[in-house]
Structures are given as C-alpha cells and as structure tokens.
Design a protein around this motif. Structure first.
Motif, mmCIF file in Angstrom:
data_model
loop_
_atom_site.group_PDB
_atom_site.id
_atom_site.type_symbol
_atom_site.label_atom_id
_atom_site.label_comp_id
_atom_site.label_asym_id
_atom_site.label_seq_id
_atom_site.Cartn_x
_atom_site.Cartn_y
_atom_site.Cartn_z
ATOM 1 N N MET A 1 0.823 -1.194 0.000
ATOM 2 C CA MET A 1 0.000 0.000 0.000
ATOM 3 C C MET A 1 0.865 1.254 0.000
ATOM 4 S SD MET A 1 -3.171 -1.052 2.506
ATOM 5 C CE MET A 1 -4.147 0.399 2.171
ATOM 6 N N LEU A 2 2.030 1.189 0.649
ATOM 7 C CA LEU A 2 2.918 2.349 0.631
ATOM 8 C C LEU A 2 3.416 2.640 -0.783
ATOM 9 C CD1 LEU A 2 5.021 1.636 3.834
ATOM 10 C CD2 LEU A 2 3.441 3.549 3.501
ATOM 11 N N GLU A 3 3.601 1.603 -1.575
ATOM 12 C CA GLU A 3 4.085 1.774 -2.936
ATOM 13 C C GLU A 3 2.986 2.226 -3.892
ATOM 14 O OE1 GLU A 3 6.123 -1.623 -4.517
ATOM 15 O OE2 GLU A 3 7.102 -2.000 -2.610
ATOM 16 N N LEU A 4 1.785 1.725 -3.708
ATOM 17 C CA LEU A 4 0.756 1.888 -4.729
ATOM 18 C C LEU A 4 -0.332 2.896 -4.404
ATOM 19 C CD1 LEU A 4 0.356 -1.875 -5.648
ATOM 20 C CD2 LEU A 4 1.743 -0.136 -6.793
ATOM 21 N N THR A 5 -0.389 3.384 -3.172
ATOM 22 C CA THR A 5 -1.431 4.351 -2.814
ATOM 23 C C THR A 5 -0.809 5.564 -2.125
ATOM 24 O OG1 THR A 5 -1.860 3.576 -0.557
ATOM 25 C CG2 THR A 5 -3.008 2.427 -2.342
ATOM 26 N N ASN A 6 -1.613 6.578 -1.957
ATOM 27 C CA ASN A 6 -1.214 7.754 -1.186
ATOM 28 C C ASN A 6 -1.947 7.794 0.153
ATOM 29 O OD1 ASN A 6 0.654 8.850 -3.028
ATOM 30 N ND2 ASN A 6 -1.021 9.623 -4.272
ATOM 31 N N GLU A 7 -2.475 6.643 0.574
ATOM 32 C CA GLU A 7 -3.176 6.558 1.858
ATOM 33 C C GLU A 7 -2.224 6.959 2.986
ATOM 34 O OE1 GLU A 7 -6.376 5.663 2.590
ATOM 35 O OE2 GLU A 7 -6.757 5.612 0.442
ATOM 36 N N PRO A 8 -2.730 7.616 4.014
ATOM 37 C CA PRO A 8 -1.887 7.951 5.165
ATOM 38 C C PRO A 8 -1.344 6.693 5.840
ATOM 39 C CG PRO A 8 -3.995 9.105 5.261
ATOM 40 C CD PRO A 8 -4.093 8.112 4.146
ATOM 41 N N VAL A 9 -0.165 6.805 6.405
ATOM 42 C CA VAL A 9 0.467 5.669 7.077
ATOM 43 C C VAL A 9 -0.437 5.148 8.196
ATOM 44 C CG1 VAL A 9 2.470 4.933 8.435
ATOM 45 C CG2 VAL A 9 2.789 6.413 6.459
ATOM 46 N N ALA A 10 -1.138 6.018 8.874
ATOM 47 C CA ALA A 10 -2.041 5.581 9.952
ATOM 48 C C ALA A 10 -3.130 4.651 9.418
ATOM 49 C CB ALA A 10 -2.673 6.785 10.638
ATOM 50 N N ARG A 11 -3.677 4.956 8.265
ATOM 51 C CA ARG A 11 -4.716 4.111 7.677
ATOM 52 C C ARG A 11 -4.128 2.776 7.219
ATOM 53 N NH1 ARG A 11 -8.212 7.246 3.788
ATOM 54 N NH2 ARG A 11 -8.939 8.046 5.770
ATOM 55 N N ILE A 12 -2.933 2.813 6.662
ATOM 56 C CA ILE A 12 -2.257 1.575 6.243
ATOM 57 C C ILE A 12 -1.965 0.716 7.465
ATOM 58 C CG2 ILE A 12 -0.128 0.654 5.238
ATOM 59 C CD1 ILE A 12 -0.175 3.144 3.369
ATOM 60 N N SER A 13 -1.539 1.354 8.541
ATOM 61 C CA SER A 13 -1.271 0.640 9.796
ATOM 62 C C SER A 13 -2.513 -0.103 10.268
ATOM 63 C CB SER A 13 -0.806 1.636 10.856
ATOM 64 O OG SER A 13 -0.721 1.036 12.115
ATOM 65 N N ARG A 14 -3.644 0.580 10.284
ATOM 66 C CA ARG A 14 -4.896 -0.061 10.708
ATOM 67 C C ARG A 14 -5.287 -1.182 9.759
ATOM 68 N NH1 ARG A 14 -6.027 5.327 11.782
ATOM 69 N NH2 ARG A 14 -7.251 5.546 9.877
ATOM 70 N N SER A 15 -5.087 -0.988 8.464
ATOM 71 C CA SER A 15 -5.407 -2.035 7.480
ATOM 72 C C SER A 15 -4.561 -3.286 7.699
ATOM 73 C CB SER A 15 -5.161 -1.524 6.062
ATOM 74 O OG SER A 15 -6.044 -0.492 5.748
ATOM 75 N N ALA A 16 -3.349 -3.074 8.198
ATOM 76 C CA ALA A 16 -2.452 -4.203 8.474
ATOM 77 C C ALA A 16 -2.740 -4.840 9.827
ATOM 78 C CB ALA A 16 -1.006 -3.729 8.424
ATOM 79 N N GLY A 17 -3.702 -4.278 10.559
ATOM 80 C CA GLY A 17 -4.080 -4.847 11.847
ATOM 81 C C GLY A 17 -3.320 -4.282 13.027
ATOM 82 N N CYS A 18 -2.586 -3.221 12.812
ATOM 83 C CA CYS A 18 -1.812 -2.597 13.887
ATOM 84 C C CYS A 18 -2.480 -1.275 14.258
ATOM 85 C CB CYS A 18 -0.377 -2.376 13.416
ATOM 86 S SG CYS A 18 0.731 -1.846 14.721
ATOM 87 N N LEU A 19 -3.118 -1.228 15.404
ATOM 88 C CA LEU A 19 -3.867 -0.033 15.802
ATOM 89 C C LEU A 19 -2.975 1.078 16.341
ATOM 90 C CD1 LEU A 19 -6.945 -1.767 17.452
ATOM 91 C CD2 LEU A 19 -6.663 -0.968 15.100
ATOM 92 N N ASP A 20 -1.796 0.730 16.819
ATOM 93 C CA ASP A 20 -0.842 1.724 17.336
ATOM 94 C C ASP A 20 0.114 2.106 16.216
ATOM 95 O OD1 ASP A 20 1.059 3.233 18.641
ATOM 96 O OD2 ASP A 20 1.489 1.740 20.181
ATOM 97 N N VAL A 21 -0.077 3.298 15.647
ATOM 98 C CA VAL A 21 0.708 3.732 14.495
ATOM 99 C C VAL A 21 2.190 3.831 14.840
ATOM 100 C CG1 VAL A 21 1.032 5.542 12.778
ATOM 101 C CG2 VAL A 21 -1.257 4.959 13.554
ATOM 102 N N SER A 22 2.521 4.314 16.014
ATOM 103 C CA SER A 22 3.939 4.425 16.379
ATOM 104 C C SER A 22 4.595 3.052 16.455
ATOM 105 C CB SER A 22 4.122 5.193 17.688
ATOM 106 O OG SER A 22 3.494 4.514 18.747
ATOM 107 N N ASN A 23 3.864 2.062 16.911
ATOM 108 C CA ASN A 23 4.382 0.695 16.942
ATOM 109 C C ASN A 23 4.577 0.173 15.522
ATOM 110 O OD1 ASN A 23 5.226 -1.676 18.342
ATOM 111 N ND2 ASN A 23 3.240 -2.604 17.904
ATOM 112 N N PHE A 24 3.622 0.448 14.636
ATOM 113 C CA PHE A 24 3.747 0.046 13.234
ATOM 114 C C PHE A 24 4.990 0.668 12.613
ATOM 115 C CE2 PHE A 24 3.011 1.113 8.757
ATOM 116 C CZ PHE A 24 2.825 -0.151 8.223
#
Length: 69
Positions: free
Chosen positions: A1-24
């Motif tokens: 998703m980081l390569e193919l979209t401009n979605e915010p990292v926080a949204r990508i983090s949640r999509s990956a199942g990691c609710l804590d963005v700093s941990n991601f």
C-alpha cells in the motif's frame, strides 16, 4: 500500500491490523531498514513518476520492490 497508494500511514497501519501507528512505524523500520515515509518516497508512485521523467524518451526505469540492505 505504501508503494501503490497515497493513503496515510495511519490508515495503512490499521489495514495491516496494527492499531498503534507508532508501533507500526517502529516495526516497519526494523524490518525494512527505513521508515514508512522514507520507503514511500523511494518506492512509491511519486518516486516512479519522477524517475520516469528523468529518463530519455523510450527508456523504462528499473524499480526495486524492496529496499537494499
């Protein structure tokens, strides 16, 4: 998703199942060797477009899908 979209990292983090963005971000940096933002700037859509613009006409860029270590 980081390569193919401009979605915010926080949204990508949640999509990956990691609710804590700093941990991601920390885990991503440990695994990839760069932060998610650095990864996107090197391998994302905008980086591809800028590399294509720098090439002579008719020549395609070689794009790595993973960072070198």
């Amino acid at each position: 998703m980081l390569e193919l979209t401009n979605e915010p990292v926080a949204r990508i983090s949640r999509s990956a199942g990691c609710l804590d963005v700093s941990n991601f971000r920390r885990l991503f940096q440990r695994a990839a060797g760069v932060t998610p933002s650095e990864y996107r700037s090197r391998f994302g859509i905008a980086a591809r477009v800028s590399r294509q613009e720098d090439l002579p006409t008719g020549q395609s860029a070689r794009i790595r899908s993973t960072p070198s270590r």
